[in-house]
Design a protein around this motif. Structure first.
Motif, short mmCIF file in Angstrom:
data_model
loop_
_atom_site.label_atom_id
_atom_site.label_comp_id
_atom_site.label_asym_id
_atom_site.label_seq_id
_atom_site.Cartn_x
_atom_site.Cartn_y
_atom_site.Cartn_z
N ALA A 373 0.89 -0.83 -0.25
CA ALA A 373 -0.52 -0.30 0.16
C ALA A 373 0.45 1.46 -0.24
N ILE A 374 1.96 1.23 1.12
CA ILE A 374 2.73 2.27 1.12
C ILE A 374 3.57 2.67 -0.28
N ASP A 375 3.85 1.39 -1.14
CA ASP A 375 4.28 1.52 -2.10
C ASP A 375 3.27 2.45 -3.58
N ARG A 376 2.34 1.54 -3.34
CA ARG A 376 1.80 2.43 -4.30
C ARG A 376 0.82 3.90 -3.86
N LEU A 377 0.42 4.05 -2.82
CA LEU A 377 0.25 5.63 -2.37
C LEU A 377 0.89 5.92 -2.51
N GLU A 378 1.83 6.25 -1.57
CA GLU A 378 2.79 7.65 -1.62
C GLU A 378 4.10 7.73 -2.95
N PRO A 379 3.36 9.02 -2.80
CA PRO A 379 4.13 9.28 -4.03
C PRO A 379 5.61 9.85 -4.43
N PHE A 380 6.42 9.50 -3.24
CA PHE A 380 7.94 9.87 -3.67
C PHE A 380 8.57 8.51 -2.89
N ASP A 381 9.98 8.30 -3.03
CA ASP A 381 11.31 7.41 -1.92
C ASP A 381 11.06 7.46 -0.81
N ARG A 382 10.42 6.84 0.38
CA ARG A 382 10.50 6.65 1.72
C ARG A 382 12.76 6.85 2.09
N GLY A 383 13.44 6.13 1.10
CA GLY A 383 14.81 6.19 1.45
C GLY A 383 15.68 5.79 2.63
N LEU A 384 15.68 7.01 2.97
CA LEU A 384 15.99 6.21 4.58
C LEU A 384 15.43 6.80 5.49
N TYR A 385 13.99 7.45 5.17
CA TYR A 385 12.78 8.07 6.48
C TYR A 385 12.35 6.41 6.71
N ALA A 386 12.48 6.34 8.14
CA ALA A 386 11.87 5.46 9.16
C ALA A 386 12.40 3.91 8.83
N GLY A 387 13.68 4.11 7.92
CA GLY A 387 14.96 3.34 8.34
C GLY A 387 15.18 2.87 9.50
N PRO A 388 16.33 2.03 10.12
CA PRO A 388 16.96 1.69 11.16
C PRO A 388 18.20 2.71 10.20
N ILE A 389 18.73 3.03 11.77
CA ILE A 389 19.01 3.87 11.72
C ILE A 389 20.84 3.82 12.93
N GLY A 390 21.78 3.81 13.06
CA GLY A 390 22.28 4.18 14.11
C GLY A 390 23.88 3.36 14.71
N TRP A 391 24.20 2.70 15.20
CA TRP A 391 25.78 2.01 15.24
C TRP A 391 25.88 0.11 15.69
N ILE A 392 25.90 -0.42 15.32
CA ILE A 392 26.59 -1.96 15.51
C ILE A 392 28.05 -1.43 15.47
N GLY A 393 28.49 -2.99 16.49
CA GLY A 393 29.50 -3.29 17.10
C GLY A 393 29.81 -4.02 18.39
N ARG A 394 30.91 -3.50 18.52
CA ARG A 394 31.80 -4.25 20.03
C ARG A 394 31.76 -3.45 20.86
N ASP A 395 31.19 -3.47 22.53
CA ASP A 395 31.71 -2.65 23.05
C ASP A 395 32.66 -2.81 24.08
N GLU A 396 33.28 -2.17 24.39
CA GLU A 396 34.28 -1.80 25.53
C GLU A 396 35.13 -3.29 25.98
N ARG A 397 34.25 -4.61 26.22
CA ARG A 397 34.62 -5.38 26.58
C ARG A 397 34.52 -6.41 25.37
N GLY A 398 34.19 -5.85 23.95
CA GLY A 398 34.44 -6.42 23.40
C GLY A 398 33.29 -8.00 22.36
N ARG A 399 32.31 -7.75 23.39
CA ARG A 399 30.91 -8.04 23.51
C ARG A 399 29.69 -7.50 22.01
N GLU A 400 28.72 -8.30 21.66
CA GLU A 400 27.96 -7.36 20.77
C GLU A 400 27.60 -6.83 20.87
N ALA A 401 27.47 -4.96 20.74
CA ALA A 401 26.36 -4.26 20.86
C ALA A 401 25.63 -3.07 19.76
N ALA A 402 24.90 -2.91 19.90
CA ALA A 402 23.77 -2.19 18.83
C ALA A 402 22.82 -0.95 19.69
#
Ligand SMILES: C=C(O[C@H]1C=CC=C(C(=O)O)[C@@H]1O)C(=O)O
Length: 458
Positions: A373-402
């Motif tokens: 429905a979004i694809d059909r109705l919205e007259p523009f590309d959302r691009g990064l709007y409403a997408g995930p944004i931030g960081w993923i990686g390792r904390d200072e102790r080497g554990r996976e973090a995000a």
């Protein structure tokens, strides 16, 4: 003001370059190398505003004292979609403690890409060449080398660093033109179509967005805009990404997608909205109206249940707040439910992202029908709007973090234009005029910073 190089003889960049030369001698070259040094505190957003290289990134998590900026890229991985991102998993496995990848994803990797979004990629993670972190009292400057890279590239990046920009102040230039996509009549048609689809039973909720595009005489200063937004939107996430030094996506979003610390995950349902009021009595009344609204609660419950259901197969334990509370922002209020989970060691950050995005706070229910429905109705590309944004990686102790936010309440700077994006959850009973006004209020944070509130809120 001319940029002041950050690298005279005794300066931090030179110290970091020397530390790199020492450490690199013991480096196997098989995994990422990270070397850091303490520096005098400096605001990472003001710092990154002055750097000449590209890409640039900036991130300050909600409630985080520490902000982080990156310039250049030691490594960039572009994937076609979250489900086709094994290279990101591999890179996560080779990161040293403390290394974080700046991560963005389009709202819909399958949707046709608008020209204005072409430089941003579908799913992109970047290990910055040079990174600055600061909490205002302490700061660290770091440099990264990709496996097998020569330190020469890092030396060049460190030598090119500039000092921070001055604090943004004064009024921003006003735009000379505003264009809305969709325009009001088209919005009404989009809503009518959605309300009919609810009646047919094909769809239960869809989040429809609008784009307001402003044209200026001069190029828009994205970092200056974000500096002002940070002050105007406390309790939000703030991020900026510019792939090429020309266009930039920036967000001042209240919504967390997911935070992961080792095996502990926290996320939230944020949906259902009222503006705030200047007077306490009117503000209390608006809060009470939101908490009692059957329509807003329905809109909210779709999100809460979808998140809990998505996490259930991945997690050892999922815990959902028993009652929705209120998330109170500077100018608005949302229904909010906190959700926590414990992950088994076999579940990685990307597994979680694939399961969660897009939640019905930005997509709808059922998700595939809502995306259609979004694809059909919205007259523009959302691009990064409403997408995930931030960081993923390792904390200072080497554990996976995000820590990832949902890139709503956001804007795309492209030379002399600024496009603002916001949406509203549509369910049976939604009224086109109220939903239009809700979005107008949501873009109001940007509009006020631009000195546009009178025109925008009218
Ligand atoms: C999709 C947006 O908001 C979502 C988050 C909070 C409240 C929402 C609402 O009440 O409609 C939306 O689901 C946006 O601001 O662009």
């Amino acid at each position: 003001m001319p940029a002041t190089p950050l690298a005279p003889a005794s300066a931090p960049a030179l110290r970091l370059a020397k530390a790199l030369d020492r450490v690199v001698r013991g480096w196997s070259g098989r995994c990422v190398l990270r070397v850091e040094t303490p520096v005098d505190p400096v605001d990472p957003l003001r710092w990154v505003a002055r750097q000449k290289g590209a890409p640039v990134h900036y991130w300050r998590g909600r409630g985080d004292d520490e902000a982080r900026a990156g310039v250049g890229a030691a490594l960039t991985i572009d994937a076609r979609s979250l489900t086709d991102a094994d290279a990101v998993d591999d890179l996560m496995g080779s990161l040293p403690a403390g290394a974080r990848l700046f991560a963005t994803a389009r709202f819909d990797a399958a949707a046709e890409v608008g020209e204005e979004w072409a430089a941003f990629g579908a799913v992109r993670v970047v290990l910055p060449r040079v990174e600055l972190r600061s909490d205002g009292r302490t700061a660290r400057l770091a440099v990264h080398l990709a496996p097998g890279e020569s330190p020469t590239v890092a030396h060049a990046a460190l030598a090119a660093l500039c000092g921070p920009a001055p604090e943004a102040e004064g009024e921003l230039a006003l735009p000379y033109m505003r264009r809305d996509d969709p325009a009001r009549a088209e919005w009404d048609r989009m809503l009518r179509w959605s309300l009919a689809a609810f009646e047919d039973g094909d769809l239960e909720k869809v989040v429809l967005a609008r784009r307001a595009r402003f044209s200026f005489e001069e190029p828009v200063d994205a970092a200056g805009l974000l500096q002002r937004l940070e002050a105007a939107t406390p309790r939000c996430y703030h991020a900026l990404t510019s792939p090429d030094g020309e266009s930039a996506f920036l967000t001042a979003t209240p919504e967390r997608l997911v935070r992961i610390d080792g095996r502990e995950l926290s996320t939230e349902a944020v949906a259902g909205t009222r503006p705030r009021s200047e007077t306490d009595a009117a503000d209390d009344a608006l809060r009470a109206e939101l908490m009692a609204s059957e329509k807003d609660r329905r809109e909210h419950v779709y999100v809460r249940d979808a998140i809990a259901d998505a996490l259930a197969p991945l997690a050892e334990r999922v815990e959902v707040d028993s009652e929705a509370g209120a998330m109170t922002l500077a100018r608005g209020r949302h229904l909010h439910t906190g959700i926590r989970a414990t992950l088994p060691a076999s579940t990685g950050v990307l597994d979680v992202l694939r399961a969660l995005h897009p939640t019905p706070a930005v997509g709808g229910t059922p998700t595939p029908e809502a995306l259609d429905a979004i694809d059909r109705l919205e007259p523009f590309d959302r691009g990064l709007y409403a997408g995930p944004i931030g960081w993923i990686g390792r904390d200072e102790r080497g554990r996976e973090a995000a820590d990832l936010a949902v890139g709503i309440r956001s804007g795309l700077v492209d030379g002399r234009t600024l496009s603002l994006y916001s949406g509203a959850g549509i369910v049976a009973g939604s009224d086109p005029a109220s939903e239009w006004a809700e979005i107008e209020h949501k873009i109001g944070d940007f509009a006020r910073v631009l000195g546009l509130d009178a025109r925008v809120e009218a």
